[in-house]
Scaffold this active site. Sequence first.
Site, PDB file in Angstrom:
ATOM      1  N   ARG A  80      33.251  51.354  53.856  1.00 23.93           N
ATOM      2  CA  ARG A  80      34.401  50.719  53.557  1.00 23.93           C
ATOM      3  C   ARG A  80      35.782  51.370  53.930  1.00 23.93           C
ATOM      4  O   ARG A  80      36.727  51.466  53.285  1.00 23.93           O
ATOM      5  CB  ARG A  80      34.646  50.627  51.939  1.00 23.93           C
ATOM      6  CG  ARG A  80      33.493  49.889  51.113  1.00 23.93           C
ATOM      7  CD  ARG A  80      33.434  50.130  49.683  1.00 23.93           C
ATOM      8  NE  ARG A  80      33.258  51.538  49.115  1.00 23.93           N
ATOM      9  CZ  ARG A  80      33.648  51.822  48.084  1.00 23.93           C
ATOM     10  NH1 ARG A  80      34.399  51.122  47.097  1.00 23.93           N
ATOM     11  NH2 ARG A  80      33.290  53.061  47.674  1.00 23.93           N
ATOM     12  N   LEU A 124      38.014  50.069  56.167  1.00 25.12           N
ATOM     13  CA  LEU A 124      39.214  49.354  56.059  1.00 25.12           C
ATOM     14  C   LEU A 124      39.724  49.027  54.611  1.00 25.12           C
ATOM     15  O   LEU A 124      40.789  48.963  54.678  1.00 25.12           O
ATOM     16  CB  LEU A 124      38.560  47.797  56.666  1.00 25.12           C
ATOM     17  CG  LEU A 124      39.735  46.679  56.613  1.00 25.12           C
ATOM     18  CD1 LEU A 124      40.749  47.251  57.771  1.00 25.12           C
ATOM     19  CD2 LEU A 124      39.115  45.397  56.938  1.00 25.12           C
ATOM     20  N   LYS A 125      39.006  48.957  53.763  1.00 21.49           N
ATOM     21  CA  LYS A 125      39.321  48.866  52.399  1.00 21.49           C
ATOM     22  C   LYS A 125      40.313  50.110  52.053  1.00 21.49           C
ATOM     23  O   LYS A 125      41.383  50.100  51.448  1.00 21.49           O
ATOM     24  CB  LYS A 125      38.328  49.171  51.168  1.00 21.49           C
ATOM     25  CG  LYS A 125      38.606  49.302  49.968  1.00 21.49           C
ATOM     26  CD  LYS A 125      37.458  49.639  48.990  1.00 21.49           C
ATOM     27  CE  LYS A 125      37.981  49.990  47.560  1.00 21.49           C
ATOM     28  NZ  LYS A 125      38.647  48.834  46.943  1.00 21.49           N
ATOM     29  N   ILE A 173      41.602  39.419  29.763  1.00 19.37           N
ATOM     30  CA  ILE A 173      40.548  38.691  29.992  1.00 19.37           C
ATOM     31  C   ILE A 173      39.403  39.735  29.732  1.00 19.37           C
ATOM     32  O   ILE A 173      38.222  39.330  29.806  1.00 19.37           O
ATOM     33  CB  ILE A 173      40.519  38.155  31.462  1.00 19.37           C
ATOM     34  CG1 ILE A 173      41.548  37.230  31.639  1.00 19.37           C
ATOM     35  CG2 ILE A 173      39.355  37.649  31.931  1.00 19.37           C
ATOM     36  CD1 ILE A 173      41.364  36.163  30.843  1.00 19.37           C
ATOM     37  N   CYS A 204      35.910  45.025  47.156  1.00 16.80           N
ATOM     38  CA  CYS A 204      34.545  45.084  47.833  1.00 16.80           C
ATOM     39  C   CYS A 204      33.655  45.120  46.494  1.00 16.80           C
ATOM     40  O   CYS A 204      34.163  45.899  45.548  1.00 16.80           O
ATOM     41  CB  CYS A 204      34.208  46.278  48.724  1.00 16.80           C
ATOM     42  SG  CYS A 204      35.446  46.197  50.173  1.00 16.80           S
ATOM     43  N   HIS A 248      35.143  32.748  30.762  1.00 14.95           N
ATOM     44  CA  HIS A 248      36.356  32.818  31.556  1.00 14.95           C
ATOM     45  C   HIS A 248      35.941  32.197  33.135  1.00 14.95           C
ATOM     46  O   HIS A 248      35.007  32.617  33.545  1.00 14.95           O
ATOM     47  CB  HIS A 248      36.774  34.273  31.691  1.00 14.95           C
ATOM     48  CG  HIS A 248      37.951  34.522  32.694  1.00 14.95           C
ATOM     49  ND1 HIS A 248      39.073  34.028  32.982  1.00 14.95           N
ATOM     50  CD2 HIS A 248      37.643  35.233  34.110  1.00 14.95           C
ATOM     51  CE1 HIS A 248      39.723  34.397  34.022  1.00 14.95           C
ATOM     52  NE2 HIS A 248      38.738  34.945  34.654  1.00 14.95           N
ATOM     53  N   CYS A 299      37.861  31.356  37.210  1.00 13.87           N
ATOM     54  CA  CYS A 299      38.918  31.641  37.964  1.00 13.87           C
ATOM     55  C   CYS A 299      38.753  31.354  39.257  1.00 13.87           C
ATOM     56  O   CYS A 299      37.774  30.926  39.983  1.00 13.87           O
ATOM     57  CB  CYS A 299      39.277  33.270  37.873  1.00 13.87           C
ATOM     58  SG  CYS A 299      37.907  34.268  38.662  1.00 13.87           S
ATOM     59  N   HIS A 305      46.111  39.305  41.051  1.00 12.50           N
ATOM     60  CA  HIS A 305      45.723  39.688  41.974  1.00 12.50           C
ATOM     61  C   HIS A 305      47.078  40.003  43.286  1.00 12.50           C
ATOM     62  O   HIS A 305      46.798  40.517  44.220  1.00 12.50           O
ATOM     63  CB  HIS A 305      44.816  38.661  42.942  1.00 12.50           C
ATOM     64  CG  HIS A 305      43.778  38.346  42.176  1.00 12.50           C
ATOM     65  ND1 HIS A 305      43.490  37.466  41.226  1.00 12.50           N
ATOM     66  CD2 HIS A 305      42.539  38.734  42.478  1.00 12.50           C
ATOM     67  CE1 HIS A 305      42.347  37.550  40.799  1.00 12.50           C
ATOM     68  NE2 HIS A 305      41.603  38.292  41.406  1.00 12.50           N
TER      69      HIS A 305
END
Length: 767
Positions: free
Chosen positions: A15, A17-18, A441, A526, A651, A653, A704
Amino acid sequence: MLTNVPGYPRIGSGRELKKANEAYWAGTASLEKLQLTARQLRRQNWEAMQQAGIDLIPSNDFSYYDQVLDMCLMTGTIPARFKPLLERLASPQSLELYFAMARGYQKNGLDITAMEMTKWFDTNYHYLVPEFDTTQQYRLLSHKCVEEFREAKSLGIHTKPVIIGPLTFLLLGKIKDHSLHLHSLLEQLLPVYLQLLTALQEAGATWIQIDEPYLAMDLNPAIHQLYINTYNRIHQAIPGLQLLIATYFDALGDNLATALQLPVQALHIDLVRAPQQLTTVLQQLPAGMQLSLGVVDGRNIWKNDYQLSLALINEAVQAIGQDRVWISSACSLLHTPYDLDLEQDEQVLTREIKHWMAFAKQKLHEIADLAQIATGNNTSLAANMAAMQAKQHSPLIHKPAVKARVAALDESHATRKSPFHVRQESQEVAFQLPLFPTTTIGSFPQTAEIRQLRAQLKKGTISSEEYHQRIKAAIAETVKWQESLHLDVLVHGEFERNDMVEYFGEQLEGFVFTQNGWVQSYGSRCVKPPIIYGDVQRTHPMTVAWSSYAQSLTKKPMKGMLTGPVTILQWSFVRNDQPRADTTFQIALAIRDEVSDLEKAGIRVIQVDEPAVREGLPLRRANWDAYLQWAVQAFRIAVCSVLDDTQIHTHMCYAEFNDIIDSIAAMDADVITIETSRSQMELLEAFARFKYPNEIGPGVYDIHSPRVPTVEEMSSLLQKASTLLPARNIWVNPDCGLKTRNWPETEQSLRNMVAAAVQSRSAVLVN
């Protein structure tokens, strides 16, 4: 016989790039450091494919955030609200603009909301939705595609550049101005595409892959004609191009004739999702057109059954000849983890089950193996056949008692005692909530300290007793804080949970896990999907202790938080030896047992999240009814054991609900919470037109994005909601869980949200 890969994972095996993105966003790493990481990842990917013997290696499949967002920047499709930021930047293709479009921008006197995000076809990957308006001037703004082709070339690797096709790009987006039409937009965009394709040709590209997955969707005759006209114009303008049109996720079906009329040199088809299309494609394939066979699954982690794939390959070779057949994965390997060899802990992933699996790196070798076997080298065939036999007969997979319980299901298991209007009255008496009740949520920020606690428990550096006490302390603090904010229905924060699916999978039989099986969900987010390898059952309560403890700390209702059966299915790698519906019903029964135990423990508000119901829809409408029937049935099986005054929430989304609103209503949840902030309540209009009878929590702020919404903007959204729905039926909440946010922005955002709810109550009372 050429080997082909449509795309490869880009986050890095660890990971990388994260981590690099998030360090750059936090200001702890430079732009140069981020760009260096990106170059290293691209090189590693290209070299891995080269070493595996792949002939057609993709470039431009790398993205810092999202490939559709890349195309927006490449073509100058920049929403008008970003113009003030654009004017301040030295370069219009800067990463500051790019990340602002993805995440929003709230600094230096500017406050700009992010672009809308939704699911990429029927996957769990999210893309940024292009916005088309009259202010945009389409031009080749970013040369990323050409630059990455040259970057690979400098390393001695000749790649196949990959771009999203013009029709798919337009169809993925939203037209914001009613004076615009698809045809006029295409006229403006096509010159940019021609400029890009010419630049790639001049840079030395021999094959260019143009992704047109919309050719697997239902299309009207006008769009069929646009496809033909568009590619004819490309061919006339740049006659020497060698183009591969890539389709995936379903059969071409009634779009086949259109696809085969396009003046291109190769066509890619998905034979994992739609093997039945091969015979028809072969019968109609124009002379000279190459055919890329997507026989290796790009969306699941099971080892390829070489015998099944070879039957398809041999059929193609016999029909059109070996020199016109390519061997490929069905779609980009973006949706699979990097490398199975990284899984070294047999306590986590047993040797037997691991032997049935293949990640992206292993799939490269499967593609190469199939090409070798098809041309006479059978070295790897026997080992593959042995693995298939071992899996088929393994006693780990089948549990007769679980299958018998599913077989005994009937309509009574999927029906609440009373209709909604009766339940609503019982719940209003039981809970005594105000108008516009506030809640969240489910999850609250997972700080480094919380994540470290779980890591320490896993490593054994802290005892189970210490872990539980410290998680309880976090819950107690969060409950007290929610009460101080005057939230109406509380949550315990989910600090004990690593992931909303993985947490449950770890406690259910039939699941197995990985240490490094990460895939990209969106941006730097991720996930490490569980793997469903066998029959699923629950052997003990999974959440009751934590929810009961949280409820003991407050007199306000405390939500029990569960993940629904369809979402657990969709967000896992699913067994491929039985119908998906059967697996879903097994999971539904496990969740049903948990719901019953929560109710017995005094938890009278229970949320069963189903964000993945919409994404699970088949691409073709003709297949929707069958899917929706079992998906809705599974949710109802999970929740319909409770009393009238126990309130069931769900919920969902980042999805369009207009076309499945009747199925959403058929789920019969007492309260549904949905994402509406990025779309400015647009999604809520479908519920209003349908006259949706149950209660709804339209998300009033976008979790987000790191920006903090104002009281005024949330009040405005609630005011709009009040014009569409009865005030009695409206809840106030964020659009998703708050796990990925930090505490300061969460605290301020929720304070503003509660203030907006109070304003809305006052407005209703005045009126």
